[in-house]
Write an enzyme that holds these catalytic residues in place. Structure first.
Site, PDB file in Angstrom:
ATOM      1  N   ASP A  80      28.455 112.145  -3.532  1.00 34.11           N
ATOM      2  CA  ASP A  80      26.683 112.279  -3.514  1.00 34.11           C
ATOM      3  C   ASP A  80      27.467 113.681  -4.092  1.00 34.11           C
ATOM      4  O   ASP A  80      27.767 114.611  -2.831  1.00 34.11           O
ATOM      5  CB  ASP A  80      25.790 112.154  -2.287  1.00 34.11           C
TER       6      ASP A  80
ATOM      7  N   CYS B 279      16.061 115.691 -18.642  1.00 34.47           N
ATOM      8  CA  CYS B 279      15.849 115.205 -20.490  1.00 34.47           C
ATOM      9  C   CYS B 279      14.046 115.174 -19.390  1.00 34.47           C
ATOM     10  O   CYS B 279      13.776 114.328 -20.268  1.00 34.47           O
ATOM     11  CB  CYS B 279      16.297 114.139 -21.090  1.00 34.47           C
TER      12      CYS B 279
END
Ligand code: SAM
Length: 293
Positions: free
Chosen positions: A166, A233
């Site tokens: 992570d 995006c």
């Protein structure tokens, strides 16, 4: 805008006014297959010649000689070529080729790709620096991590450490010259009308919270004077401008203005950042660049 979920149409109208119609139209229909010449293995000229020899019909954008737009062909056909099998080309959307170009990694630098799978941009960062950067590619998801390792190996990316972790928990012991944070996002820039859409208000809220956490971590892992490129995006301000404003409020960094290529269709965006408009060639995409004080 009937085909988009009502909440999304409303947000796009609230943010972009009448240009929301243009965005919705940009989600209508498949884009052509695009690829990047993997210059770690073959030059753009060699790929161009091989594509011609293979009978592919293609054009190139003016802003990147390694990028190719194939016409009248599906991805499957490209995946069956020896060029693809040997990792000499990589299927990648045009918009997603922008962040590594703006990162500008130089020979000998230590570079972190914080959320890296499946590894397209990691490989591009390396290729742009002639394979002479020291890369750390971090990815939390095990399946995507394995896919990334395979892709990096197939593309022959040297000097890369893959970390399954992570990124918000990376050790503060690390310091990098440059960092790419191509953040997990709602994908609001990449929707295709007629295909299933998993976007929801909750997903956007969750992504926005994670993006800020990752950005804060990225900035803390950056050397003084180092560069961080933040991209998504998505075309929604919750995931883009609001993340940038959060970082600037936090302090210790400034925005480093990005000059977009002339042929890109852009949406209104915070000064110094770019939001690429989704259309028949490009996915909707946001890029901002920070320099640490
Ligand atoms: N840059 C990649 C490329 O060009 O191939 C695409 C990255 S994708 C937009 C975001 C990635 O971030 C996903 O693979 C997701 O699993 C990963 N991710 C999400 N949260 C993460 C975290 N906290 N730490 C590391 N990776 C994370």
């Amino acid at each position: 805008m009937q085909e988009l979920p009502a909440f999304l149409s409303e947000r796009l109208f609230a943010q972009y006014g009448e240009r929301a119609n243009e965005i919705a139209a940009g989600f209508d229909g498949e884009r052509p297959v695009t690829l990047r010449a993997n210059t770690l293995k073959r030059s753009a000229q060699q790929i161009k010649a091989a594509l011609q020899e293979g009978g592919f019909c293609f054009t190139q954008p003016s802003w990147y000689e390694d990028a190719f737009i194939l016409h009248g062909v599906r991805e499957d056909a490209v995946r069956q070529t020896a060029l693809y099998e040997r990792g000499e080309i990589y299927l990648q959307s045009l918009s997603s080729m922008l962040p590594p170009l703006y990162l500008g990694a130089q020979e000998g630098e230590n570079v972190l790709d914080m959320t890296a799978a499946p590894g397209g941009k990691t490989a591009q960062i390396s290729a742009l620096a002639g394979g002479k950067v020291f890369l750390t590619a971090c990815e939390r998801d095990k399946i995507r991590f394995e896919r990334m390792k395979f892709n990096l190996q197939r593309q022959g990316v040297p000097r890369v450490s893959a970390l399954m972790e992570d990124a918000t928990k990376l050790s503060e012991f690390f310091r990098f010259d440059r960092i790419l944070l191509d953040a997990p996002c709602s994908g609001s820039g990449t929707l295709i009308v007629g295909e299933p859409m998993k976007i929801s208000p909750k997903l956007i809220t969750n992504c926005a919270a994670l993006q800020k956490k990752l950005l804060e971590k990225g900035l803390s892992l950056l050397k003084s004077g180092g560069t961080l490129v933040y991209s998504t995006c998505s075309v929604l301000k919750e995931e883009n401008e609001e993340a940038v404003e959060f970082a600037l409020r936090r302090g210790g960094c400034r925005l480093d203005e990005i000059a977009p290529p002339k042929e890109l269709a852009l949406l209104p965006s915070m000064r110094g950042t770019i939001t690429v408009a989704p259309n028949e060639l490009y996915e909707g995409f946001f890029v901002a660049r920070f320099v640490k004080s």
